[in-house]
Design a protein around this motif. Structure first.
Motif, mmCIF file in Angstrom:
data_model
loop_
_atom_site.group_PDB
_atom_site.id
_atom_site.type_symbol
_atom_site.label_atom_id
_atom_site.label_comp_id
_atom_site.label_asym_id
_atom_site.label_seq_id
_atom_site.Cartn_x
_atom_site.Cartn_y
_atom_site.Cartn_z
ATOM 1 N N THR A 134 0.838 -1.208 0.000
ATOM 2 C CA THR A 134 0.000 0.000 0.000
ATOM 3 C C THR A 134 0.875 1.262 0.000
ATOM 4 O O THR A 134 0.629 2.202 0.748
ATOM 5 N N MET A 135 1.886 1.271 -0.851
ATOM 6 C CA MET A 135 2.769 2.435 -0.938
ATOM 7 C C MET A 135 2.032 3.710 -1.326
ATOM 8 O O MET A 135 2.273 4.769 -0.729
ATOM 9 N N PRO A 136 1.141 3.686 -2.332
ATOM 10 C CA PRO A 136 0.437 4.939 -2.650
ATOM 11 C C PRO A 136 -0.436 5.430 -1.508
ATOM 12 O O PRO A 136 -0.573 6.638 -1.295
ATOM 13 N N GLU A 137 -1.020 4.503 -0.756
ATOM 14 C CA GLU A 137 -1.809 4.911 0.402
ATOM 15 C C GLU A 137 -0.924 5.572 1.459
ATOM 16 O O GLU A 137 -1.327 6.551 2.106
ATOM 17 N N SER A 138 0.307 5.062 1.628
ATOM 18 C CA SER A 138 1.248 5.707 2.548
ATOM 19 C C SER A 138 1.600 7.103 2.061
ATOM 20 O O SER A 138 1.699 8.051 2.856
ATOM 21 N N ARG A 139 1.801 7.251 0.773
ATOM 22 C CA ARG A 139 2.115 8.579 0.227
ATOM 23 C C ARG A 139 0.966 9.548 0.486
ATOM 24 O O ARG A 139 1.185 10.721 0.824
ATOM 25 N N GLN A 140 -0.261 9.076 0.341
ATOM 26 C CA GLN A 140 -1.410 9.941 0.563
ATOM 27 C C GLN A 140 -1.507 10.370 2.027
ATOM 28 O O GLN A 140 -1.850 11.520 2.325
ATOM 29 N N ILE A 141 -1.200 9.454 2.938
ATOM 30 C CA ILE A 141 -1.193 9.819 4.353
ATOM 31 C C ILE A 141 -0.154 10.912 4.604
ATOM 32 O O ILE A 141 -0.408 11.898 5.311
ATOM 33 N N GLY A 142 1.018 10.771 4.016
ATOM 34 C CA GLY A 142 2.046 11.795 4.158
ATOM 35 C C GLY A 142 1.616 13.119 3.568
ATOM 36 O O GLY A 142 1.806 14.180 4.177
ATOM 37 N N LEU A 143 1.023 13.069 2.376
ATOM 38 C CA LEU A 143 0.546 14.291 1.731
ATOM 39 C C LEU A 143 -0.501 14.990 2.591
ATOM 40 O O LEU A 143 -0.495 16.221 2.719
ATOM 41 N N ALA A 144 -1.402 14.237 3.185
ATOM 42 C CA ALA A 144 -2.479 14.821 3.984
ATOM 43 C C ALA A 144 -1.952 15.579 5.194
ATOM 44 O O ALA A 144 -2.600 16.518 5.679
ATOM 45 N N HIS A 145 -0.764 15.201 5.681
ATOM 46 C CA HIS A 145 -0.191 15.855 6.864
ATOM 47 C C HIS A 145 0.881 16.883 6.514
ATOM 48 O O HIS A 145 1.304 17.650 7.378
ATOM 49 N N ALA A 146 1.336 16.886 5.258
ATOM 50 C CA ALA A 146 2.425 17.782 4.862
ATOM 51 C C ALA A 146 1.940 19.222 4.784
ATOM 52 O O ALA A 146 0.789 19.491 4.427
ATOM 53 N N ARG A 147 2.856 20.152 5.057
ATOM 54 C CA ARG A 147 2.532 21.577 5.028
ATOM 55 C C ARG A 147 3.465 22.386 4.125
ATOM 56 O O ARG A 147 3.283 23.586 3.964
ATOM 57 N N GLY A 148 4.454 21.753 3.536
ATOM 58 C CA GLY A 148 5.395 22.471 2.697
ATOM 59 C C GLY A 148 4.814 22.855 1.350
ATOM 60 O O GLY A 148 3.845 22.270 0.881
ATOM 61 N N ASP A 149 5.428 23.878 0.718
ATOM 62 C CA ASP A 149 5.027 24.247 -0.645
ATOM 63 C C ASP A 149 5.248 23.078 -1.598
ATOM 64 O O ASP A 149 4.456 22.848 -2.515
ATOM 65 N N ILE A 150 6.354 22.373 -1.389
ATOM 66 C CA ILE A 150 6.713 21.206 -2.194
ATOM 67 C C ILE A 150 6.723 19.980 -1.292
ATOM 68 O O ILE A 150 7.233 20.025 -0.171
ATOM 69 N N VAL A 151 6.141 18.882 -1.792
ATOM 70 C CA VAL A 151 6.166 17.615 -1.060
ATOM 71 C C VAL A 151 7.035 16.647 -1.847
ATOM 72 O O VAL A 151 6.744 16.345 -3.008
#
Length: 326
Positions: A71-88
């Motif tokens: 579930t790598m893409p699901e992990s990426r989405q979890i990270g994206l949902a919590h990220a605050r930077g201009d670039i992820v």
């Protein structure tokens, strides 16, 4: 032209490899331009990675993915949902950044038409710096994808897709296209290409920046081995899902991909059958090799077939989620 974005979130996705996570985080600490935040998304079945991050790397945010392996893409989405930077930026747990990685990754974003930037992944293979220099990150007319992300063309290049071990996007762009889609299971092949193709379809450029270097050490899988039968099956299954999701079932790219795959596997099967009958190569070793080729071809064909109902399910889920399909 505008100034480059100033804040960078780095998302590390991992499964049951705490020793590699440690090295990955140690390298991030040595960046000349530190990341604004580091997020570790862990799908492991145990607490080793959580204990490591919370104890030895308090500057990193630890996040859980309870869906487990594949579930790598699901992990990426979890990270994206919590990220605050201009670039992820996304890196794998076995991709270790060089000190100027962040500077080189962010530089192309000074151009507002650039929505995604990927770096060079050095694998330690002889000649990789010159292999495929004219074919880096391409979606070919037959629907195949090229890699060659270890090559060094000496300058930034526009590409069709990026490598998941070291890639980045504008956070607003990922949000605007509905985030990161799952349903690329198994070895999770094509999941990073899905993000890339959707970003390009939305109108953005993708850039390969060879001076943004990570050392990709290719850590062992927790289940199976790299390029085993399981890998081959998901390579075909996920590729069909990728093309059907992004271009539709009637797309020429998908038809050409199927024809190319069938032609290649038929050639492999024909050679293998002749050797098993004794028409070509009569030694026990020749026949053993023929059996290996035959089983590989069958696995790939099964993956190709299974990809179509999987794509139907994926497109239905996309419509329900509101991310759309052609």
């Amino acid at each position: 032209m505008t100034t480059a974005p100033t804040t960078l979130s780095v998302v590390i996705i991992t499964y049951a490899r705490p020793d590699y996570v440690r090295t990955c985080l140690e390298h991030l600490r040595e960046l000349e331009r530190p990341a604004s935040e580091v997020l570790v998304v862990d799908a492991s079945p145990d607490v080793r990675t959580r204990e490591l991050v919370t104890r030895d790397f308090p500057e990193a945010l630890y996040l859980r993915n309870d869906l487990g392996p594949g579930t790598m893409p699901e992990s990426r989405q979890i990270g994206l949902a919590h990220a605050r930077g201009d670039i992820v930026a996304f890196i794998d747990d076995d991709a270790f950044v060089e000190p100027r990685w962040a500077d080189e990754l962010l530089a192309p974003y000074a151009d507002p038409t650039v929505w995604g930037v990927g770096g060079r992944a050095v694998n330690g293979l002889p000649g990789e710096e010159s292999a495929g220099l004219g074919q880096i990150g391409r979606l070919l007319p037959n629907g195949m994808l090229t890699g060659y992300f270890g090559a060094d063309p000496g300058r930034d290049l526009d590409v069709d897709h990026l490598l998941g071990a070291t890639m980045s996007f504008r956070r607003d762009t990922l949000t605007s296209i509905g985030g990161i889609r799952g349903n690329y299971p198994g070895t999770c092949l094509c999941e990073e290409s899905d993000i890339s193709l959707r970003v390009r379809a939305a109108g953005g450029r993708l850039v390969f920046a060879p001076r943004a270097v990570v050392h990709h050490v290719a850590a062992p899988y927790d289940v199976g081995q790299r390029f085993d039968r399981r890998y081959l099956y998901y390579a075909r299954r996920n590729h069909v899902v990728l093309l059907a999701r992004n271009f539709g079932f009637g797309a020429p790219l998908l038809r050409r991909y199927v024809r190319t795959t069938l032609r290649v596997q038929r050639q492999h099967i024909d050679v293998a059958v002749r050797r098993l009958r004794g028409d070509e190569g009569r030694s026990p070793m020749d026949r053993a090799r023929a059996l290996v080729v035959l089983t590989r071809a069958v696995v790939e064909l099964v993956g190709l077939v299974v990809g179509f109902p999987a794509a139907v399910v994926a497109r239905r889920r996309d419509r329900i989620a509101g991310v759309g399909t052609p």
